[in-house]
Scaffold this motif. Structure first.
Motif, PDB file in Angstrom:
ATOM      1  N   LEU A  44       0.826  -1.076   0.204  1.00 42.25           N
ATOM      2  CA  LEU A  44       0.119   0.072  -0.182  1.00 42.25           C
ATOM      3  C   LEU A  44       0.780   1.359   0.019  1.00 42.25           C
ATOM      4  O   LEU A  44       1.722   1.366   0.724  1.00 42.25           O
ATOM      5  CB  LEU A  44      -0.559   0.072   1.227  1.00 42.25           C
ATOM      6  N   THR A  45       0.635   2.245  -0.592  1.00 44.99           N
ATOM      7  CA  THR A  45       1.106   3.563  -0.910  1.00 44.99           C
ATOM      8  C   THR A  45       0.093   4.377  -0.409  1.00 44.99           C
ATOM      9  O   THR A  45      -0.885   4.229  -0.994  1.00 44.99           O
ATOM     10  CB  THR A  45       1.889   3.707  -2.033  1.00 44.99           C
ATOM     11  N   LEU A  46       0.430   5.464   0.182  1.00 47.04           N
ATOM     12  CA  LEU A  46      -0.282   6.732   0.697  1.00 47.04           C
ATOM     13  C   LEU A  46       0.149   7.963  -0.021  1.00 47.04           C
ATOM     14  O   LEU A  46       1.283   8.405   0.354  1.00 47.04           O
ATOM     15  CB  LEU A  46      -0.373   6.730   2.069  1.00 47.04           C
ATOM     16  N   ASP A  47      -0.474   8.436  -1.019  1.00 44.56           N
ATOM     17  CA  ASP A  47      -0.284   9.827  -1.431  1.00 44.56           C
ATOM     18  C   ASP A  47       1.196   9.426  -2.140  1.00 44.56           C
ATOM     19  O   ASP A  47       2.044  10.385  -2.255  1.00 44.56           O
ATOM     20  CB  ASP A  47      -0.295  10.977  -0.768  1.00 44.56           C
ATOM     21  N   GLY A  48       1.342   8.260  -2.572  1.00 48.33           N
ATOM     22  CA  GLY A  48       2.535   7.901  -3.410  1.00 48.33           C
ATOM     23  C   GLY A  48       3.680   7.563  -2.360  1.00 48.33           C
ATOM     24  O   GLY A  48       4.870   7.395  -2.753  1.00 48.33           O
ATOM     25  N   SER A  49       3.618   7.807  -1.057  1.00 45.44           N
ATOM     26  CA  SER A  49       4.514   7.462  -0.232  1.00 45.44           C
ATOM     27  C   SER A  49       4.376   6.013   0.265  1.00 45.44           C
ATOM     28  O   SER A  49       3.296   5.299   0.525  1.00 45.44           O
ATOM     29  CB  SER A  49       4.485   8.356   1.128  1.00 45.44           C
ATOM     30  N   ASP A  50       5.669   5.380   0.408  1.00 46.91           N
ATOM     31  CA  ASP A  50       5.572   3.910   0.951  1.00 46.91           C
ATOM     32  C   ASP A  50       6.405   4.071   2.301  1.00 46.91           C
ATOM     33  O   ASP A  50       7.585   4.004   2.215  1.00 46.91           O
ATOM     34  CB  ASP A  50       6.136   2.964  -0.352  1.00 46.91           C
ATOM     35  N   GLY A  51       5.684   3.697   3.149  1.00 48.46           N
ATOM     36  CA  GLY A  51       6.423   3.512   4.500  1.00 48.46           C
ATOM     37  C   GLY A  51       6.924   4.820   5.293  1.00 48.46           C
ATOM     38  O   GLY A  51       7.473   4.754   6.176  1.00 48.46           O
ATOM     39  N   ASP A 189      -4.540  11.169  14.445  1.00 44.90           N
ATOM     40  CA  ASP A 189      -3.649  10.255  13.689  1.00 44.90           C
ATOM     41  C   ASP A 189      -4.686   9.148  12.947  1.00 44.90           C
ATOM     42  O   ASP A 189      -5.562   8.682  13.545  1.00 44.90           O
ATOM     43  CB  ASP A 189      -3.062   9.294  14.701  1.00 44.90           C
ATOM     44  N   LEU A 190      -4.124   8.750  11.753  1.00 42.34           N
ATOM     45  CA  LEU A 190      -4.816   7.682  10.969  1.00 42.34           C
ATOM     46  C   LEU A 190      -4.029   6.570  10.451  1.00 42.34           C
ATOM     47  O   LEU A 190      -2.890   6.948  10.168  1.00 42.34           O
ATOM     48  CB  LEU A 190      -5.556   8.304   9.712  1.00 42.34           C
ATOM     49  N   THR A 191      -4.299   5.485  10.498  1.00 40.47           N
ATOM     50  CA  THR A 191      -3.545   4.223   9.899  1.00 40.47           C
ATOM     51  C   THR A 191      -4.289   3.658   8.933  1.00 40.47           C
ATOM     52  O   THR A 191      -5.799   3.000   9.079  1.00 40.47           O
ATOM     53  CB  THR A 191      -3.097   3.345  10.860  1.00 40.47           C
ATOM     54  N   PHE A 192      -3.824   3.340   7.725  1.00 41.14           N
ATOM     55  CA  PHE A 192      -4.781   2.783   6.700  1.00 41.14           C
ATOM     56  C   PHE A 192      -4.176   1.335   6.542  1.00 41.14           C
ATOM     57  O   PHE A 192      -2.819   1.060   6.419  1.00 41.14           O
ATOM     58  CB  PHE A 192      -4.444   3.599   5.222  1.00 41.14           C
ATOM     59  N   GLU A 193      -4.822   0.522   6.370  1.00 39.90           N
ATOM     60  CA  GLU A 193      -4.393  -1.050   6.280  1.00 39.90           C
ATOM     61  C   GLU A 193      -5.129  -1.509   5.227  1.00 39.90           C
ATOM     62  O   GLU A 193      -6.290  -1.666   4.975  1.00 39.90           O
ATOM     63  CB  GLU A 193      -4.716  -1.953   7.482  1.00 39.90           C
ATOM     64  N   LEU A 194      -4.179  -2.031   4.219  1.00 36.59           N
ATOM     65  CA  LEU A 194      -4.516  -2.861   3.133  1.00 36.59           C
ATOM     66  C   LEU A 194      -4.430  -4.384   3.342  1.00 36.59           C
ATOM     67  O   LEU A 194      -3.302  -4.906   3.601  1.00 36.59           O
ATOM     68  CB  LEU A 194      -3.770  -2.584   1.919  1.00 36.59           C
ATOM     69  N   GLY A 195      -5.447  -5.084   3.588  1.00 30.81           N
ATOM     70  CA  GLY A 195      -5.567  -6.551   3.817  1.00 30.81           C
ATOM     71  C   GLY A 195      -5.751  -7.435   2.870  1.00 30.81           C
ATOM     72  O   GLY A 195      -6.587  -6.981   1.905  1.00 30.81           O
ATOM     73  N   GLN A 196      -5.108  -8.721   2.922  1.00 29.35           N
ATOM     74  CA  GLN A 196      -5.417  -9.612   1.989  1.00 29.35           C
ATOM     75  C   GLN A 196      -6.899 -10.255   1.715  1.00 29.35           C
ATOM     76  O   GLN A 196      -7.374 -10.457   0.932  1.00 29.35           O
ATOM     77  CB  GLN A 196      -4.629 -10.952   2.045  1.00 29.35           C
ATOM     78  N   THR A 197      -7.377 -10.361   3.018  1.00 28.63           N
ATOM     79  CA  THR A 197      -8.732 -10.707   3.259  1.00 28.63           C
ATOM     80  C   THR A 197      -9.613  -9.359   3.989  1.00 28.63           C
ATOM     81  O   THR A 197      -9.177  -8.355   4.541  1.00 28.63           O
ATOM     82  CB  THR A 197      -8.946 -12.012   4.213  1.00 28.63           C
TER      83      THR A 197
ATOM     84  N   PHE B  26      -1.336 -11.508   4.131  1.00 31.26           N
ATOM     85  CA  PHE B  26      -0.607 -10.589   3.738  1.00 31.26           C
ATOM     86  C   PHE B  26      -1.459  -9.221   4.105  1.00 31.26           C
ATOM     87  O   PHE B  26      -2.776  -9.019   4.291  1.00 31.26           O
ATOM     88  CB  PHE B  26      -0.513 -10.301   2.120  1.00 31.26           C
ATOM     89  N   SER B  27      -0.588  -8.278   4.667  1.00 29.69           N
ATOM     90  CA  SER B  27      -1.237  -6.852   4.859  1.00 29.69           C
ATOM     91  C   SER B  27       0.030  -5.965   4.731  1.00 29.69           C
ATOM     92  O   SER B  27       1.198  -6.041   4.802  1.00 29.69           O
ATOM     93  CB  SER B  27      -2.031  -7.027   6.282  1.00 29.69           C
ATOM     94  N   ASP B  28      -0.393  -4.708   4.588  1.00 33.90           N
ATOM     95  CA  ASP B  28       0.496  -3.419   4.691  1.00 33.90           C
ATOM     96  C   ASP B  28      -0.199  -2.384   5.154  1.00 33.90           C
ATOM     97  O   ASP B  28      -1.495  -2.027   4.890  1.00 33.90           O
ATOM     98  CB  ASP B  28       1.169  -3.177   3.150  1.00 33.90           C
ATOM     99  N   THR B  29       0.231  -1.432   5.919  1.00 33.54           N
ATOM    100  CA  THR B  29      -0.241  -0.270   6.550  1.00 33.54           C
ATOM    101  C   THR B  29       0.672   1.143   6.286  1.00 33.54           C
ATOM    102  O   THR B  29       1.808   0.922   5.992  1.00 33.54           O
ATOM    103  CB  THR B  29      -0.267  -0.512   7.767  1.00 33.54           C
TER     104      THR B  29
END
Lengths: 200, 206
Positions: A44-51, A189-197, B26-29
């Motif tokens: 996952l990238t946020l506004d183009g930022s990764d990590g 503060d917000l955290t976005f999580e992209l999960g496989q499921t 898999f996951s990414d934050t």
């Protein structure tokens, strides 16, 4: 002696013939080598930022009538589809100074800010990524910032290589308590999580 | 014995795999922390003071025909101690137009309102015949509206672009009340006026 030699020779020939017969039947072989298994990825990238943390809003000095907003662009740069959630949402408020107009309006909490009580937030899945609520957009929070939940399991499907947008619109509509919020601030503060499921 | 060992091992492996399945998707934050929202402030001070931002003035021993420099209004320093700009509105309130008893020249001039009520005087009804506000810096000029009497000015808010205060800015606000000579001046002998002035600062509208 010759007789024994003859018998021995005959047995040797027979044994040789038997041996030839044991390895000489029809046969064929095929191979299944170099079978490979490669793991996919979910990135996952946020506004183009990764990590890297993305500070979306630094807003102030705010006054009643303000309407700041911003859109997060979330991209799945991995190779498998994922589902997007919001987690670890934290609002930390500050009173800062308690100046005379606040006190005159009835603000008696010298260590608790009120800005999050007068500022409304609408968070929504912005299908058009246009920053405004349009037909089909899913508003999953609409309330004062101070009442926001800690997580929203939205399960927004983002295909591999795809993007999604989450927009926040803040509204400071005039209220009788506006003066109590003068000089106050809060941090979100917000955290976005992209999960496989969807269950993650 | 070996059979039981094999079963136990199989169960352990199965449990481990189930565990991996539960926590191993898999996951990414990504985070958006430290978003900050800060409210501005709007803090009006009149002559360096907070509340009350209502000024009470009493004017006595007035005479007609005063020069510009000796008019009967007042001057106040208004300051926006806040972090956002705003506009000042000033309003004259609670006017008391006091007779203080009728003396002979007043009666002779036809003054028949000689009671003790707060509306018996004549200064506020037009003897003070010019009431307006001004500032001490360019653009010069009075603020509108101006009034022909204190009675007409009462409860009428006066504001405008000239009354804008940026954050931290101060201005001197002048209230002009002049009594120009007229044939009815004697009606005001011994009279006085009291009034409140409310200063109100409102934020610039986004």
């Amino acid at each position: 002696m010759n007789k024994w030699l003859s018998i021995l020779g005959t047995l040797t020939v027979i044994a040789a013939l038997v041996g030839i017969g044991a390895f000489g039947w029809f046969s064929d072989t095929e191979t299944s080598n170099t079978n490979t298994f490669t793991a996919g990825s979910l990135n996952l990238t946020l506004d183009g930022s990764d990590g890297t943390n993305v500070v979306k809003w630094v807003v102030g000095p705010m006054v009643p009538g303000n309407q700041p907003k911003g859109t997060f662009t979330l991209a799945n740069t991995g190779t498998v589809a994922g589902y997007l959630d919001l987690e670890n949402i934290v609002v930390t408020n500050q009173e800062n100074d308690l100046i005379e107009p606040e006190a005159s309006s009835g603000d008696v909490t010298s260590s608790v800010g009120e800005l999050q009580d007068v500022l409304n937030l609408r968070l929504f899945v912005d299908l058009g990524c246009d920053g405004w609520i349009s037909t089909g957009d899913v508003v999953f929070f609409n309330g004062k910032v101070g009442t926001i939940a800690s997580n929203y399991e939205q399960n927004v499907l983002i295909p591999a290589g795809g993007t999604a947008c989450i927009t926040g619109i803040y509204d400071w509509w005039s209220t009788p308590d506006d003066n109590k919020a003068m000089t106050d601030s809060f941090e979100l503060d917000l955290t976005f999580e992209l999960g496989q499921t969807t269950g993650q | 014995m070996k059979k039981w060992m094999a079963i136990i091992s199989l169960l352990a492996v199965t449990a481990a795999l189930v565990g991996i399945g539960a926590f191993g998707w898999f996951s990414d934050t990504e985070t958006s922390n430290d978003n900050t929202f800060t409210a501005g402030s709007l803090d009006l001070k009149v002559d360096g003071k907070d509340d009350p931002e209502v000024i009470h003035i009493t004017r006595t021993n007035l005479v007609p025909g005063n020069l510009w420099a000796t008019q009967y209004g007042g001057q106040w320093v208004i300051r926006n101690a806040g972090t956002v700009g705003g506009n000042i509105t000033v309003t004259i309130k609670n006017l008391k137009d006091v007779e203080n008893g009728c003396i002979e020249p007043e009666v002779s001039a036809g003054d028949i309102t000689c009671g003790t009520e707060i509306d018996q005087g004549e200064l506020g009804k037009g003897l003070i015949n010019r009431v307006y506000w001004s500032l001490n810096q360019p653009p010069w000029g009075s603020l509108t509206p101006s009034f022909s009497s204190l009675v007409a000015a009462e409860d009428q808010p006066v504001t405008g672009a000239l009354f804008h205060l940026n954050p931290g800015e101060s201005k001197n606000a002048y209230l002009y009340m002049t009594w120009d000579s007229s044939s009815t001046d004697n009606l005001g002998q011994g009279d006085s006026v009291e009034l409140d002035i409310e200063f109100y600062l409102e934020q610039d509208h986004p």
